[in-house]
Each structure stands twice: as C-alpha cells, then as structure tokens.
Scaffold this motif. Structure first.
Motif, PDB file in Angstrom:
ATOM      1  N   SER A  24       0.658  -1.670  -0.173  1.00 32.42           N
ATOM      2  CA  SER A  24       0.144   0.026   0.068  1.00 32.42           C
ATOM      3  C   SER A  24       0.962   1.026  -0.393  1.00 32.42           C
ATOM      4  O   SER A  24       1.887   1.513   0.145  1.00 32.42           O
ATOM      5  CB  SER A  24      -0.862   0.236   1.245  1.00 32.42           C
ATOM      6  N   ALA A  25       0.107   2.152  -0.539  1.00 30.44           N
ATOM      7  CA  ALA A  25       1.453   4.067   0.088  1.00 30.44           C
ATOM      8  C   ALA A  25       1.362   3.782   1.236  1.00 30.44           C
ATOM      9  O   ALA A  25       3.101   4.541   1.079  1.00 30.44           O
ATOM     10  CB  ALA A  25      -0.144   4.992  -0.994  1.00 30.44           C
ATOM     11  N   ASP A  26       0.739   3.820   2.025  1.00 27.33           N
ATOM     12  CA  ASP A  26       1.135   3.645   3.308  1.00 27.33           C
ATOM     13  C   ASP A  26       2.446   3.449   4.270  1.00 27.33           C
ATOM     14  O   ASP A  26       3.747   3.709   4.789  1.00 27.33           O
ATOM     15  CB  ASP A  26       0.221   3.675   4.921  1.00 27.33           C
ATOM     16  N   GLU A  27       2.377   1.333   3.390  1.00 28.99           N
ATOM     17  CA  GLU A  27       3.390   0.735   3.311  1.00 28.99           C
ATOM     18  C   GLU A  27       4.716   1.227   2.603  1.00 28.99           C
ATOM     19  O   GLU A  27       5.828   0.951   3.310  1.00 28.99           O
ATOM     20  CB  GLU A  27       2.964  -0.672   3.419  1.00 28.99           C
ATOM     21  N   LEU A  28       4.683   1.804   1.846  1.00 26.06           N
ATOM     22  CA  LEU A  28       5.849   2.869   0.507  1.00 26.06           C
ATOM     23  C   LEU A  28       6.652   3.470   1.431  1.00 26.06           C
ATOM     24  O   LEU A  28       7.628   3.861   1.398  1.00 26.06           O
ATOM     25  CB  LEU A  28       5.175   2.374  -0.974  1.00 26.06           C
ATOM     26  N   LYS A  29       5.514   4.463   1.925  1.00 28.03           N
ATOM     27  CA  LYS A  29       5.786   5.775   2.794  1.00 28.03           C
ATOM     28  C   LYS A  29       6.541   5.009   4.040  1.00 28.03           C
ATOM     29  O   LYS A  29       7.634   5.802   4.140  1.00 28.03           O
ATOM     30  CB  LYS A  29       4.876   6.596   3.005  1.00 28.03           C
ATOM     31  N   LYS A  30       6.205   3.710   4.253  1.00 33.29           N
ATOM     32  CA  LYS A  30       6.653   3.842   5.707  1.00 33.29           C
ATOM     33  C   LYS A  30       8.242   3.077   5.647  1.00 33.29           C
ATOM     34  O   LYS A  30       9.341   3.269   6.464  1.00 33.29           O
ATOM     35  CB  LYS A  30       5.969   2.513   7.038  1.00 33.29           C
ATOM     36  N   GLU A  31       8.512   2.219   4.541  1.00 27.43           N
ATOM     37  CA  GLU A  31       9.828   2.083   4.098  1.00 27.43           C
ATOM     38  C   GLU A  31      10.429   3.443   3.317  1.00 27.43           C
ATOM     39  O   GLU A  31      11.626   2.849   3.874  1.00 27.43           O
ATOM     40  CB  GLU A  31       9.537   1.063   2.856  1.00 27.43           C
ATOM     41  N   ALA A  32      10.186   3.722   2.858  1.00 32.45           N
ATOM     42  CA  ALA A  32      10.745   5.345   2.724  1.00 32.45           C
ATOM     43  C   ALA A  32      11.307   5.932   4.087  1.00 32.45           C
ATOM     44  O   ALA A  32      12.477   5.784   4.040  1.00 32.45           O
ATOM     45  CB  ALA A  32      10.717   6.259   1.827  1.00 32.45           C
ATOM     46  N   GLN A  33      10.196   5.710   4.980  1.00 31.76           N
ATOM     47  CA  GLN A  33      10.694   6.611   6.443  1.00 31.76           C
ATOM     48  C   GLN A  33      12.333   5.827   7.303  1.00 31.76           C
ATOM     49  O   GLN A  33      12.851   5.888   8.133  1.00 31.76           O
ATOM     50  CB  GLN A  33       9.740   6.534   7.252  1.00 31.76           C
ATOM     51  N   SER A  34      11.722   4.683   6.828  1.00 30.57           N
ATOM     52  CA  SER A  34      12.403   3.254   7.235  1.00 30.57           C
ATOM     53  C   SER A  34      14.416   3.452   7.088  1.00 30.57           C
ATOM     54  O   SER A  34      15.695   3.439   7.476  1.00 30.57           O
ATOM     55  CB  SER A  34      11.825   1.888   7.329  1.00 30.57           C
ATOM     56  N   HIS A  35      14.497   4.050   5.902  1.00 24.73           N
ATOM     57  CA  HIS A  35      15.935   4.518   5.767  1.00 24.73           C
ATOM     58  C   HIS A  35      15.987   6.258   5.814  1.00 24.73           C
ATOM     59  O   HIS A  35      17.374   6.306   5.358  1.00 24.73           O
ATOM     60  CB  HIS A  35      15.892   4.455   3.886  1.00 24.73           C
ATOM     61  N   GLY A  36      15.561   6.527   6.558  1.00 19.97           N
ATOM     62  CA  GLY A  36      15.701   7.802   7.078  1.00 19.97           C
ATOM     63  C   GLY A  36      15.524   9.212   6.411  1.00 19.97           C
ATOM     64  O   GLY A  36      16.134   9.775   6.349  1.00 19.97           O
ATOM     65  N   LEU A  37      14.470   8.476   4.767  1.00 21.38           N
ATOM     66  CA  LEU A  37      13.951   9.829   4.267  1.00 21.38           C
ATOM     67  C   LEU A  37      12.695  10.355   4.358  1.00 21.38           C
ATOM     68  O   LEU A  37      11.657   9.984   5.464  1.00 21.38           O
ATOM     69  CB  LEU A  37      13.722   8.582   2.581  1.00 21.38           C
ATOM     70  N   ASP A  38      13.374  11.992   3.931  1.00 17.82           N
ATOM     71  CA  ASP A  38      11.863  12.643   4.563  1.00 17.82           C
ATOM     72  C   ASP A  38      10.514  12.621   3.275  1.00 17.82           C
ATOM     73  O   ASP A  38      11.243  12.591   1.723  1.00 17.82           O
ATOM     74  CB  ASP A  38      12.567  13.922   4.663  1.00 17.82           C
ATOM     75  N   VAL A  39       9.334  11.800   3.472  1.00 22.61           N
ATOM     76  CA  VAL A  39       8.756  11.284   2.758  1.00 22.61           C
ATOM     77  C   VAL A  39       7.309  12.667   3.234  1.00 22.61           C
ATOM     78  O   VAL A  39       5.964  12.088   2.910  1.00 22.61           O
ATOM     79  CB  VAL A  39       8.262   9.914   2.749  1.00 22.61           C
ATOM     80  N   SER A  40       7.669  13.521   4.083  1.00 22.81           N
ATOM     81  CA  SER A  40       6.432  14.430   4.624  1.00 22.81           C
ATOM     82  C   SER A  40       5.733  15.097   3.263  1.00 22.81           C
ATOM     83  O   SER A  40       4.648  15.265   3.694  1.00 22.81           O
ATOM     84  CB  SER A  40       6.689  15.388   5.436  1.00 22.81           C
ATOM     85  N   GLY A  41       6.332  15.819   2.064  1.00 26.23           N
ATOM     86  CA  GLY A  41       6.082  16.024   1.106  1.00 26.23           C
ATOM     87  C   GLY A  41       5.657  15.311  -0.271  1.00 26.23           C
ATOM     88  O   GLY A  41       5.751  15.855  -1.032  1.00 26.23           O
ATOM     89  N   VAL A  42       5.517  13.832   0.511  1.00 24.96           N
ATOM     90  CA  VAL A  42       5.553  13.112  -0.669  1.00 24.96           C
ATOM     91  C   VAL A  42       4.310  12.064  -0.829  1.00 24.96           C
ATOM     92  O   VAL A  42       3.411  11.786   0.462  1.00 24.96           O
ATOM     93  CB  VAL A  42       6.237  12.162  -0.852  1.00 24.96           C
ATOM     94  N   ASP A  43       3.351  12.725  -1.844  1.00 25.13           N
ATOM     95  CA  ASP A  43       2.478  11.364  -2.568  1.00 25.13           C
ATOM     96  C   ASP A  43       2.601  10.519  -3.139  1.00 25.13           C
ATOM     97  O   ASP A  43       3.415  10.686  -3.956  1.00 25.13           O
ATOM     98  CB  ASP A  43       1.202  12.567  -2.541  1.00 25.13           C
ATOM     99  N   VAL A  44       1.940   9.768  -2.536  1.00 27.82           N
ATOM    100  CA  VAL A  44       2.565   8.440  -2.829  1.00 27.82           C
ATOM    101  C   VAL A  44       0.698   7.210  -3.614  1.00 27.82           C
ATOM    102  O   VAL A  44       0.042   7.711  -3.041  1.00 27.82           O
ATOM    103  CB  VAL A  44       2.656   7.306  -2.448  1.00 27.82           C
ATOM    104  N   GLU A  64      15.499  10.777  -5.733  1.00 28.33           N
ATOM    105  CA  GLU A  64      16.065   9.537  -6.703  1.00 28.33           C
ATOM    106  C   GLU A  64      16.126   8.643  -5.022  1.00 28.33           C
ATOM    107  O   GLU A  64      15.529   6.922  -5.696  1.00 28.33           O
ATOM    108  CB  GLU A  64      17.462   9.672  -6.512  1.00 28.33           C
ATOM    109  N   LYS A  65      16.843   8.432  -3.733  1.00 27.78           N
ATOM    110  CA  LYS A  65      16.334   7.897  -2.842  1.00 27.78           C
ATOM    111  C   LYS A  65      14.826   7.424  -2.893  1.00 27.78           C
ATOM    112  O   LYS A  65      14.795   6.560  -2.304  1.00 27.78           O
ATOM    113  CB  LYS A  65      17.377   8.047  -1.856  1.00 27.78           C
ATOM    114  N   ILE A  66      14.127   7.902  -2.499  1.00 30.25           N
ATOM    115  CA  ILE A  66      12.406   7.556  -2.402  1.00 30.25           C
ATOM    116  C   ILE A  66      11.975   6.855  -3.380  1.00 30.25           C
ATOM    117  O   ILE A  66      11.857   5.896  -3.263  1.00 30.25           O
ATOM    118  CB  ILE A  66      12.388   9.188  -2.017  1.00 30.25           C
ATOM    119  N   ILE A  67      12.665   7.447  -5.093  1.00 30.28           N
ATOM    120  CA  ILE A  67      11.833   6.179  -5.976  1.00 30.28           C
ATOM    121  C   ILE A  67      12.570   4.630  -5.347  1.00 30.28           C
ATOM    122  O   ILE A  67      12.005   4.033  -5.715  1.00 30.28           O
ATOM    123  CB  ILE A  67      12.431   6.924  -6.866  1.00 30.28           C
ATOM    124  N   LEU A  68      14.217   4.597  -5.448  1.00 30.72           N
ATOM    125  CA  LEU A  68      14.461   3.574  -5.251  1.00 30.72           C
ATOM    126  C   LEU A  68      13.540   2.772  -3.844  1.00 30.72           C
ATOM    127  O   LEU A  68      13.904   1.751  -4.338  1.00 30.72           O
ATOM    128  CB  LEU A  68      16.450   3.782  -5.442  1.00 30.72           C
TER     129      LEU A  68
END
Length: 147
Positions: A24-44, A64-68
């Motif tokens: 899900s979109a929420d799971e993907l945002k959590k995955e990015a956050q688990s790598h220390g990436l700021d997804v506060s302004g990102v819509d998925v 680029e890191k969020i995409i990866l």
C-alpha cells in the motif's frame, strides 16, 4: 521525471501477502522513512504494480533515494516519478543489478575504474548497508561522473 522500471519479484519483502501483491501507499512511505528519508511532502499512489510519487523533496538526491526505496520492494514493477526537488542538481542514472555483478564491476562499466565503487555505495546509502550485499534485480543510483 518519468517511469522507472523495477523487477517486481525482486526486492525487499514488506511481509505483506506475496511478492506479486503490491504494498500500500502507507507501507511504501514507511519503507522510505525506515531509510531515514523525509516523505512529509510526498504523495504516493498505488495502481496494481505501478507506484506514482508526486509532491516535493528537499533535493535531487532525496528524490532519487525515495524512488529507489519504494521501487526496490517486492511487488513494485514501475515507479512514475512526478517529484519536484527544491534544489536542482544533475540527475543520476539507474542500473539494474545482474547475476554476478559487483559494485566494482558496475563502477568499471559506468566510470571506467573499478576503484570508484565507493561512489555507487555512498549514493545508495542507507538502502545499501554493505558494498558486498547487492542482489540481481536491485536498482541502484549511479551518480553522474565528476568533471
């Protein structure tokens, strides 16, 4: 911006369903956050095995890191990039790891020098924790060659 291909069956399993099921979109945002990436302004948005990311990021590198981080998840085959970085920079290219690849071999092919593998390793932190731990199907950032 564009569409980046990933290997749907490869990548980190988030422990939900099968490798065929997209997270899900929420799971993907959590995955990015688990790598220390700021997804506060990102819509998925998730549509089958395609993920669309939009909104803003602090930098081209963060973008680029969020995409990866989201694309290298089992069940994701494509990421459509609609992210806008706050600061402009040269864009990286992407490389899909093949069986038998090493970061040194990739560096030799991309930069002409195997000893440049730390550049690729650093560009993919924190998704990579060890330069010897890459897998077939994984997509890596390849920063532009330094002038």
């Amino acid at each position: 911006m564009g569409l980046i291909d990933f290997v749907k069956a490869a990548g980190r399993s988030l422990g939900i369903g099968s490798a065929e099921a997209a997270p899900s979109a929420d799971e993907l945002k959590k995955e990015a956050q688990s790598h220390g990436l700021d997804v506060s302004g990102v819509d998925v948005a998730v549509d089958g095995d395609k993920v669309t990311v939009s909104g803003g990021t602090a930098s081209q590198e963060q973008k680029e890191k969020i995409i990866l981080a989201m694309g290298n998840v089992a069940g994701v085959a494509k990421v459509e990039d609609k992210l806008q970085p706050a600061t402009a920079a040269d864009t990286s290219s992407y490389y899909t790891v093949k069986k038998g690849d090493t970061l040194s071999a990739i560096a030799k092919a991309q930069y002409g020098e195997a000893g440049k593998y730390p550049v690729i390793f650093e560009a993919n932190k924190p998704m990579l924790s060890d330069p010897d731990k890459i897998y077939p199907g994984q997509v890596l950032r390849i920063p532009p060659k330094a002038a």
